[in-house]
Design a protein around this motif. Sequence first.
Motif, PDB file in Angstrom:
ATOM      1  N   ALA A 100     100.082  10.702  75.947  1.00 42.97           N
ATOM      2  CA  ALA A 100      99.527   9.397  76.302  1.00 42.97           C
ATOM      3  C   ALA A 100      98.286   9.568  77.181  1.00 42.97           C
ATOM      4  O   ALA A 100      97.296   8.843  77.024  1.00 42.97           O
ATOM      5  N   GLU A 101      98.349  10.515  78.111  1.00 43.84           N
ATOM      6  CA  GLU A 101      97.205  10.790  78.979  1.00 43.84           C
ATOM      7  C   GLU A 101      96.264  11.750  78.256  1.00 43.84           C
ATOM      8  O   GLU A 101      96.439  12.961  78.292  1.00 43.84           O
ATOM      9  N   GLN A 102      95.283  11.190  77.590  1.00 41.10           N
ATOM     10  CA  GLN A 102      94.395  12.002  76.761  1.00 41.10           C
ATOM     11  C   GLN A 102      93.219  12.538  77.581  1.00 41.10           C
ATOM     12  O   GLN A 102      92.841  11.970  78.608  1.00 41.10           O
ATOM     13  N   LEU A 103      92.655  13.658  77.096  1.00 37.23           N
ATOM     14  CA  LEU A 103      91.467  14.237  77.709  1.00 37.23           C
ATOM     15  C   LEU A 103      90.244  13.661  77.004  1.00 37.23           C
ATOM     16  O   LEU A 103      89.936  14.019  75.871  1.00 37.23           O
ATOM     17  N   GLN A 104      89.562  12.740  77.678  1.00 37.22           N
ATOM     18  CA  GLN A 104      88.381  12.087  77.115  1.00 37.22           C
ATOM     19  C   GLN A 104      87.131  12.707  77.738  1.00 37.22           C
ATOM     20  O   GLN A 104      86.688  12.322  78.808  1.00 37.22           O
ATOM     21  N   LEU A 105      86.607  13.705  77.058  1.00 39.34           N
ATOM     22  CA  LEU A 105      85.428  14.414  77.553  1.00 39.34           C
ATOM     23  C   LEU A 105      84.352  14.437  76.483  1.00 39.34           C
ATOM     24  O   LEU A 105      84.653  14.630  75.304  1.00 39.34           O
ATOM     25  N   ASP A 106      83.110  14.235  76.908  1.00 42.46           N
ATOM     26  CA  ASP A 106      81.994  14.499  76.005  1.00 42.46           C
ATOM     27  C   ASP A 106      81.819  16.014  75.913  1.00 42.46           C
ATOM     28  O   ASP A 106      81.686  16.699  76.934  1.00 42.46           O
ATOM     29  N   THR A 107      81.831  16.541  74.703  1.00 39.55           N
ATOM     30  CA  THR A 107      81.731  17.983  74.500  1.00 39.55           C
ATOM     31  C   THR A 107      80.411  18.333  73.834  1.00 39.55           C
ATOM     32  O   THR A 107      79.894  17.570  73.004  1.00 39.55           O
ATOM     33  N   PHE A 108      79.892  19.511  74.162  1.00 40.84           N
ATOM     34  CA  PHE A 108      78.589  19.946  73.686  1.00 40.84           C
ATOM     35  C   PHE A 108      78.660  21.415  73.269  1.00 40.84           C
ATOM     36  O   PHE A 108      79.432  22.192  73.837  1.00 40.84           O
ATOM     37  N   PRO A 109      77.853  21.815  72.313  1.00 40.33           N
ATOM     38  CA  PRO A 109      77.897  23.223  71.865  1.00 40.33           C
ATOM     39  C   PRO A 109      77.321  24.197  72.885  1.00 40.33           C
ATOM     40  O   PRO A 109      77.708  25.353  72.910  1.00 40.33           O
ATOM     41  N   THR A 110      76.358  23.755  73.714  1.00 41.98           N
ATOM     42  CA  THR A 110      75.766  24.641  74.717  1.00 41.98           C
ATOM     43  C   THR A 110      75.631  23.901  76.037  1.00 41.98           C
ATOM     44  O   THR A 110      75.663  22.657  76.085  1.00 41.98           O
ATOM     45  N   VAL A 111      75.457  24.661  77.108  1.00 47.32           N
ATOM     46  CA  VAL A 111      75.240  24.072  78.426  1.00 47.32           C
ATOM     47  C   VAL A 111      73.935  23.278  78.438  1.00 47.32           C
ATOM     48  O   VAL A 111      73.855  22.187  79.023  1.00 47.32           O
ATOM     49  N   HIS A 112      72.916  23.792  77.778  1.00 51.85           N
ATOM     50  CA  HIS A 112      71.614  23.118  77.794  1.00 51.85           C
ATOM     51  C   HIS A 112      71.697  21.755  77.106  1.00 51.85           C
ATOM     52  O   HIS A 112      71.045  20.797  77.549  1.00 51.85           O
ATOM     53  N   ASP A 113      72.472  21.659  76.033  1.00 55.79           N
ATOM     54  CA  ASP A 113      72.668  20.349  75.397  1.00 55.79           C
ATOM     55  C   ASP A 113      73.288  19.362  76.377  1.00 55.79           C
ATOM     56  O   ASP A 113      72.888  18.190  76.443  1.00 55.79           O
ATOM     57  N   ALA A 114      74.282  19.825  77.138  1.00 57.16           N
ATOM     58  CA  ALA A 114      74.938  18.937  78.099  1.00 57.16           C
ATOM     59  C   ALA A 114      73.976  18.506  79.202  1.00 57.16           C
ATOM     60  O   ALA A 114      73.968  17.332  79.616  1.00 57.16           O
ATOM     61  N   VAL A 115      73.152  19.433  79.690  1.00 57.79           N
ATOM     62  CA  VAL A 115      72.202  19.108  80.751  1.00 57.79           C
ATOM     63  C   VAL A 115      71.186  18.076  80.272  1.00 57.79           C
ATOM     64  O   VAL A 115      70.931  17.061  80.941  1.00 57.79           O
ATOM     65  N   VAL A 116      70.611  18.325  79.099  1.00 53.09           N
ATOM     66  CA  VAL A 116      69.596  17.403  78.578  1.00 53.09           C
ATOM     67  C   VAL A 116      70.209  16.042  78.273  1.00 53.09           C
ATOM     68  O   VAL A 116      69.612  14.988  78.527  1.00 53.09           O
ATOM     69  N   TYR A 117      71.425  16.049  77.737  1.00 55.97           N
ATOM     70  CA  TYR A 117      72.114  14.788  77.441  1.00 55.97           C
ATOM     71  C   TYR A 117      72.300  13.958  78.704  1.00 55.97           C
ATOM     72  O   TYR A 117      72.053  12.743  78.712  1.00 55.97           O
ATOM     73  N   TYR A 118      72.753  14.627  79.783  1.00 52.55           N
ATOM     74  CA  TYR A 118      72.971  13.876  81.023  1.00 52.55           C
ATOM     75  C   TYR A 118      71.649  13.358  81.586  1.00 52.55           C
ATOM     76  O   TYR A 118      71.577  12.236  82.102  1.00 52.55           O
ATOM     77  N   LYS A 119      70.594  14.163  81.498  1.00 55.32           N
ATOM     78  CA  LYS A 119      69.298  13.692  81.979  1.00 55.32           C
ATOM     79  C   LYS A 119      68.816  12.487  81.185  1.00 55.32           C
ATOM     80  O   LYS A 119      68.185  11.573  81.732  1.00 55.32           O
ATOM     81  N   MET A 120      69.120  12.485  79.890  1.00 51.74           N
ATOM     82  CA  MET A 120      68.724  11.338  79.057  1.00 51.74           C
ATOM     83  C   MET A 120      69.483  10.089  79.475  1.00 51.74           C
ATOM     84  O   MET A 120      68.939   8.984  79.460  1.00 51.74           O
ATOM     85  N   LEU A 121      70.740  10.271  79.844  1.00 46.09           N
ATOM     86  CA  LEU A 121      71.496   9.117  80.320  1.00 46.09           C
ATOM     87  C   LEU A 121      70.884   8.555  81.592  1.00 46.09           C
ATOM     88  O   LEU A 121      70.875   7.337  81.814  1.00 46.09           O
ATOM     89  N   GLU A 122      70.377   9.449  82.419  1.00 47.43           N
ATOM     90  CA  GLU A 122      69.808   9.003  83.691  1.00 47.43           C
ATOM     91  C   GLU A 122      68.536   8.184  83.489  1.00 47.43           C
ATOM     92  O   GLU A 122      68.305   7.192  84.174  1.00 47.43           O
ATOM     93  N   ILE A 176      64.165  17.980  71.627  1.00 48.72           N
ATOM     94  CA  ILE A 176      63.858  18.680  72.871  1.00 48.72           C
ATOM     95  C   ILE A 176      63.178  19.992  72.540  1.00 48.72           C
ATOM     96  O   ILE A 176      63.340  20.546  71.458  1.00 48.72           O
ATOM     97  N   SER A 177      62.403  20.471  73.477  1.00 50.36           N
ATOM     98  CA  SER A 177      61.707  21.751  73.316  1.00 50.36           C
ATOM     99  C   SER A 177      62.134  22.669  74.439  1.00 50.36           C
ATOM    100  O   SER A 177      62.124  22.267  75.602  1.00 50.36           O
ATOM    101  N   THR A 178      62.540  23.885  74.063  1.00 54.34           N
ATOM    102  CA  THR A 178      62.983  24.857  75.080  1.00 54.34           C
ATOM    103  C   THR A 178      62.236  26.146  74.910  1.00 54.34           C
ATOM    104  O   THR A 178      61.825  26.500  73.816  1.00 54.34           O
TER     105      THR A 178
END
Length: 693
Positions: A660-682, A691-693
Amino acid sequence: MRTSSEEKDSEKEKLNPNRWLQGHPSQQFNVIRRVYQQDALNKDADYQVPKKPLSYRCKRAVQSCGFGECLLNSLPIAKWLPRYSPKKFLVGDLVAGATTAVMHIPQGMAYALLAEVPPIVGLYMAFFPVLIYVIFGTSPHVSMGTFAVACLMAGKVVTQHSVHPELITAVNSTTTESPFLSVGYTPLQVLSILSLTVGLIQVIMWILRLGAVSTLLSEPLVSGFTTAASFHVLASQLKDLFGIKLPKLGSNYKVVFTVVEIIKNIPNANWTAFAISAIACVVIALNNEILKPWVSKRSRVPVPIELLAIVIGTLASSFGNLKQNYGISLVGTIPTGLPDANVPPIELLPRIALDAFTITMVTYTISMSMALIFAAKEKYEVDANQELLALGASNVFGSFFCCAPLCASLSRSYIQYQAGSKTGITSVVSAVLILCVLLWVGPFFEQLPRCVLASIIIVSLKGMFMQVKDLNKFWKLSKLDAVVWLVTFLVTMLINIDVGLGAGLLASVGALFCRSQKPYTCLLGRVLDTDLYLDIKRYRAAEEIPGIKIFHYCGGLNFASKNLFRATLFRRIGYLKKRDQNKDDDSNYSKTDFEWDSNIGNRVNCVIIDATALSYVDAPGIKSLVAAQRELVANNITVLLAGANGPVLEMIERYNSLEAEQLQLDTFPTVHDAVVYYKMLEVKKEPAITIST
């Protein structure tokens, strides 16, 4: 001036896409792609869980292992013997076989004494089980037969469950009842049922495909165990070395009690026996240290110093009447011919089963280690499961001829390899020569002094004594490995062999648990303007992104490490802060040294859990992840998961479908994807930008 051909070559070089990789490692590349969440990547890459139902696996097993193929896999000789080339291999096999046979004679007779049985049994072991191993074994370079540690462990069982044959004969003459009901079993009977039990265990392990079980015995454990066992071997030979008769000692603390008894009985020592032992030890040691290296550079065949020692000792005893004149103990009666096959006493099997399992693990581990060493040198494969069958079948067959459990010998194997062994024919040649000794030469050695055999054994232990140096190596590599070595060595030497092996296993398991409780964790920072994220404590160029904590966890997340994961996460991101800020090392802190920081939400806006090194997760581990996420979300901190592998994500998905208590997490293939995603939310940008890396 440049020619036209040079200009064309220059233009081609400019168009070569790999030229920057060849001579310009510092050049930059731009990689442009969309920001991926894990679900989007799974959809674009057409992710699916591999499905292999039981019916499919059974069908594949039957198809890939027909009767003929199974028969060939179980009988390796059917593969290599038809391809045998006498022109290429025969000379090497003949020389190596003869050399090994020469070593089998003194070592077999000497090590049989460790098993508390007549010396002739050592020659039986060099003949009967070796022929079976040739049929089923996969390593042509190991020399199977007697081994000091295996014979010593077998001797302990023989001593516990047998009585002297003379006592059984005396009872036979005074009672009409079966002597086995009131007195016990002869040493040969106990040894035969022990060998049968070891063989049956190995065959069962082969059926269950447990060849990898040898990895349970780690290198520090095996090193510490065999080093301590060598001291047991030394202690068992001191009585023959000094010509002293000792009372029967208990099974525990035997090394200590033996040394005490030897010191007490020094005035009663046979100094003639001691002088013979000293001369034999010095001569053999000088040969091994000086003459053998010199000869090895000029000939593949070493000087058979052990064989020369027993021949010279036998001649000296015969012509000098050493037993009558000086009271020297001799080997005694050695029968000629082959022994009759006898069925071991099956009713004794339950009483020696535990000891047999211990011997099984030790002999299999040592034999496999030797086989793998030569396989790596000669570039061929050794089948761990097939070796179980080979050893098991050899032990079962040898048990009907009073043989001890089979094991590879370190010294004989190296000599056999250096002498030019190519195939299993080497063992066949050796066995044929041993057969000649059994049929015609055996009685010649009846006058051999036992102190000469004791000298051969003691000098042969040098290699195992030198393993004490391994402690320094393990200490430098890992303190936990050094502790495993010390525990195994001390308990085995001071208490008993089987107790020491058990203590070593417990220490190894404890070391694994300690390592699991100290996984590598760190905070990651971005290196310059790249998509590389490295440990900020180890890389000075790695800088943390303001408001974002990237937590790297290496190891498994399970019921044993869930509390550690949660506490370490909170400490790393600053949710748990140290009361004493002057200390830098978190490892020496207790729970009372930390306090909760209720203002963490003002400093940290996002926590990214780098799961690229997360090897495994179970339900309790996911529950701890859920609890940590909820606690951080309650402090207005966004939690993202990056780099988790397929099995981990599948486990999370199964957990969410059941709990019942589910793990609701946004998951990403790489750390950089997660960082850029969060910055976009901001900054309220669309998540589908590039994105360019």
